[in-house]
Design an enzyme around this catalytic site. Structure first.
Site, PDB file in Angstrom:
ATOM      1  N   ARG A 168       0.886  -1.185   0.000  1.00 28.43           N
ATOM      2  CA  ARG A 168       0.000   0.000   0.000  1.00 28.43           C
ATOM      3  C   ARG A 168       0.913   1.222   0.000  1.00 28.43           C
ATOM      4  O   ARG A 168       1.721   1.406   0.912  1.00 28.43           O
ATOM      5  CB  ARG A 168      -0.907  -0.001   1.229  1.00 28.43           C
ATOM      6  CG  ARG A 168      -1.671   1.292   1.386  1.00 28.43           C
ATOM      7  CD  ARG A 168      -2.773   1.220   2.415  1.00 28.43           C
ATOM      8  NE  ARG A 168      -3.922   0.502   1.904  1.00 28.43           N
ATOM      9  CZ  ARG A 168      -5.178   0.650   2.348  1.00 28.43           C
ATOM     10  NH1 ARG A 168      -5.439   1.496   3.326  1.00 28.43           N
ATOM     11  NH2 ARG A 168      -6.167  -0.040   1.827  1.00 28.43           N
TER      12      ARG A 168
ATOM     13  N   HIS B 155      -7.353   0.580  -6.519  1.00 29.71           N
ATOM     14  CA  HIS B 155      -7.495  -0.274  -5.319  1.00 29.71           C
ATOM     15  C   HIS B 155      -8.185  -1.569  -5.776  1.00 29.71           C
ATOM     16  O   HIS B 155      -9.348  -1.817  -5.432  1.00 29.71           O
ATOM     17  CB  HIS B 155      -8.330   0.486  -4.291  1.00 29.71           C
ATOM     18  CG  HIS B 155      -8.340  -0.118  -2.918  1.00 29.71           C
ATOM     19  ND1 HIS B 155      -7.522  -1.173  -2.534  1.00 29.71           N
ATOM     20  CD2 HIS B 155      -9.077   0.208  -1.808  1.00 29.71           C
ATOM     21  CE1 HIS B 155      -7.759  -1.461  -1.276  1.00 29.71           C
ATOM     22  NE2 HIS B 155      -8.687  -0.657  -0.811  1.00 29.71           N
TER      23      HIS B 155
ATOM     24  N   GLN C 183     -10.132  -4.114  -3.411  1.00 28.13           N
ATOM     25  CA  GLN C 183     -11.450  -3.674  -2.967  1.00 28.13           C
ATOM     26  C   GLN C 183     -12.515  -4.075  -3.984  1.00 28.13           C
ATOM     27  O   GLN C 183     -13.620  -4.498  -3.629  1.00 28.13           O
ATOM     28  CB  GLN C 183     -11.454  -2.144  -2.781  1.00 28.13           C
ATOM     29  CG  GLN C 183     -12.771  -1.606  -2.311  1.00 28.13           C
ATOM     30  CD  GLN C 183     -13.127  -2.018  -0.893  1.00 28.13           C
ATOM     31  OE1 GLN C 183     -12.315  -1.856   0.016  1.00 28.13           O
ATOM     32  NE2 GLN C 183     -14.312  -2.556  -0.681  1.00 28.13           N
TER      33      GLN C 183
ATOM     34  N   ASP D  74     -17.351   7.143  -2.207  1.00 29.24           N
ATOM     35  CA  ASP D  74     -16.114   6.992  -1.425  1.00 29.24           C
ATOM     36  C   ASP D  74     -15.871   8.338  -0.748  1.00 29.24           C
ATOM     37  O   ASP D  74     -16.487   9.357  -1.104  1.00 29.24           O
ATOM     38  CB  ASP D  74     -14.943   6.617  -2.357  1.00 29.24           C
ATOM     39  CG  ASP D  74     -13.643   6.377  -1.603  1.00 29.24           C
ATOM     40  OD1 ASP D  74     -13.691   6.076  -0.386  1.00 29.24           O
ATOM     41  OD2 ASP D  74     -12.560   6.499  -2.217  1.00 29.24           O
TER      42      ASP D  74
ATOM     43  N   CYS E  30     -16.467   1.559   0.144  1.00 30.41           N
ATOM     44  CA  CYS E  30     -15.320   0.724   0.546  1.00 30.41           C
ATOM     45  C   CYS E  30     -14.968   0.882   2.009  1.00 30.41           C
ATOM     46  O   CYS E  30     -14.332   0.021   2.586  1.00 30.41           O
ATOM     47  CB  CYS E  30     -14.113   1.037  -0.339  1.00 30.41           C
ATOM     48  SG  CYS E  30     -13.464   2.704  -0.140  1.00 30.41           S
TER      49      CYS E  30
ATOM     50  N   ARG F  33     -13.790  -8.712   1.725  1.00 30.29           N
ATOM     51  CA  ARG F  33     -12.355  -8.489   1.498  1.00 30.29           C
ATOM     52  C   ARG F  33     -11.576  -9.746   1.890  1.00 30.29           C
ATOM     53  O   ARG F  33     -10.659 -10.176   1.198  1.00 30.29           O
ATOM     54  CB  ARG F  33     -11.851  -7.306   2.348  1.00 30.29           C
ATOM     55  CG  ARG F  33     -12.486  -5.960   2.039  1.00 30.29           C
ATOM     56  CD  ARG F  33     -12.074  -5.437   0.693  1.00 30.29           C
ATOM     57  NE  ARG F  33     -10.641  -5.383   0.500  1.00 30.29           N
ATOM     58  CZ  ARG F  33      -9.859  -4.385   0.899  1.00 30.29           C
ATOM     59  NH1 ARG F  33     -10.364  -3.331   1.507  1.00 30.29           N
ATOM     60  NH2 ARG F  33      -8.546  -4.425   0.663  1.00 30.29           N
TER      61      ARG F  33
HETATM   62  N1   CP Z   1     -11.400  -0.134   2.217  1.00 31.18           N
HETATM   63  C1   CP Z   1     -10.156  -0.183   2.673  1.00 31.18           C
HETATM   64  O1   CP Z   1      -9.191  -0.464   1.934  1.00 31.18           O
HETATM   65  O2   CP Z   1     -10.036   0.057   4.005  1.00 31.18           O
HETATM   66  P1   CP Z   1      -8.702   0.246   4.823  1.00 31.18           P
HETATM   67  O3   CP Z   1      -8.094   1.574   4.401  1.00 31.18           O
HETATM   68  O4   CP Z   1      -9.129   0.248   6.258  1.00 31.18           O
HETATM   69  O5   CP Z   1      -7.755  -0.872   4.517  1.00 31.18           O
HETATM   70  N1  NVA Z   2      -9.969   6.789  -1.643  1.00 23.32           N
HETATM   71  C1  NVA Z   2      -9.615   6.326  -0.331  1.00 23.32           C
HETATM   72  C2  NVA Z   2      -9.840   4.851  -0.217  1.00 23.32           C
HETATM   73  C3  NVA Z   2      -9.562   4.284   1.147  1.00 23.32           C
HETATM   74  C4  NVA Z   2      -9.750   2.799   1.219  1.00 23.32           C
HETATM   75  C5  NVA Z   2      -8.167   6.662  -0.044  1.00 23.32           C
HETATM   76  O1  NVA Z   2      -7.320   6.506  -0.936  1.00 23.32           O
HETATM   77  O2  NVA Z   2      -7.872   7.107   1.068  1.00 23.32           O
END
Ligand code: CP
Ligand code: NVA
Length: 300
Positions: free
Chosen positions: A103, A130, A133, A218, A258, A286
């Site tokens: 990440r 992502h 997700q 989102d 998400c 997930r």
């Molecule tokens: N939806 C998602 O990826 O959540 P987190 O940021 O908690 O991993």
């Molecule tokens: N768009 C959000 C998604 C989090 C899971 C971010 O990147 O923070």
């Protein structure tokens, strides 16, 4: 050949559907209290330089349930945080662990890692997309609506990593996607061009949701955008998914997010807690979808 999962485009539509069938089966097994030990001795490294609840917990729990182990590396713990090159980190991890989930902000980081990796690399979120997700999201739509092919989905809000992921998913899973964002927050234009068969931009959120089967939103403030909060709050006025907006969707429409969600901003409390919301199933999925992904990439 080492397979990676950096985008939904890394798997064919048949492979993606097969993976979700397997995720359905794994979910049933967990419900019945049955756990396989197929990944005994295998290790997943999680290299995260952004916060996470769902992604970290689902990957770590998934590895445990499959009989393997996981280790979490933040930039505070690992030498990459002190400037060790990504390429060197990729080659070292490839000699020790079996699979890695990353990440990070710049999408380029994960591409560079994968170019030097001898083990499968999973995108656990970048600023561009992502894909993990979306495995859970499509699994959830299949569960609640019986399938995704030919369905109509509306994405309301920021043209961000989640929006991009839904766009790529529309191509791979064969559904149509209407996107409504404020001006200045549109998804990347190259991706719009590549997805133009399945994706259209709507002029307003109300047009976008009209008659759709799935409504998605989102956060308006993704990780790393905290300083833009005041401006974004103003720019996204009128883009809150509320009960009136859900009424314009199909009668049996479902609501996805998400998470993490910010009630009163991108979604109202009554929608996220209401009968059309499937966000808790989505979060649970997930776990099951990523277990199937790990099995697929490790050819178990
Ligand atoms: N939806 C998602 O990826 O959540 P987190 O940021 O908690 O991993
Ligand atoms: N768009 C959000 C998604 C989090 C899971 C971010 O990147 O923070």
């Amino acid at each position: 050949m080492t397979r990676h999962f950096i985008s939904l485009l890394d798997l064919s539509p048949d492979e993606l559907n097969g993976l979700l069938d397997r995720a359905d089966a794994l979910k049933k097994e967990v419900r019945a209290g049955r756990y396989s030990t197929a990944l005994q001795g295998k290790t997943l490294a999680l290299m995260f330089d952004k916060s996470s609840t769902r992604t970290r917990v689902s990957f770590e729990t998934g590895m445990n349930q499959l009989g393997g182990g996981s280790l979490f590396l933040s930039p505070n713990d690992a030498q990459i945080g002190r400037g060790e090159p990504i390429e060197d980190t990729a080659r070292v991890l490839s000699r020790m662990v079996d699979i890695v989930a990353i990440r990070t902000g710049p999408h380029e980081n994960i591409i560079r890692f994968a170019e030097h990796s001898g083990i499968p690399v999973i995108n656990a979120l970048t600023d561009f997309n992502h894909p993990c997700q979306l495995l859970a999201d499509i699994m959830t739509v299949r569960e609640h609506l019986g399938g995704i092919e030919g369905k109509q989905v509306a994405y309301i809000g920021d043209g961000n990593n989640m929006c991009h992921s839904w766009m790529i998913a529309s191509r791979q899973f064969g559904f149509s996607l209407r996107i409504a964002t404020p001006g200045g927050y549109r998804p990347e234009s190259d991706l719009m061009d590549a997805c133009s068969d399945c994706v259209i931009l709507s002029d307003s959120p109300h047009d976008a949701v009209s008659g759709v089967d799935v409504v998605v939103t989102d956060t308006w403030i993704s990780m790393g955008q905290e300083e833009e909060k005041q401006r974004r709050m103003k720019d996204f006025e009128g883009y809150t998914v509320d009960a009136a907006m859900m009424k314009e969707a199909a009668d049996n429409a479902i609501f996805l997010h998400c998470l993490p969600a910010y009630r009163g901003y991108e979604v109202t409390e009554d929608v996220i807690e209401g009968p059309q919301s499937v966000v808790w199933d989505e979060a649970e999925n997930r776990l099951h979808a990523q277990k199937a992904l790990i099995e697929f990439l490790l050819e178990i």
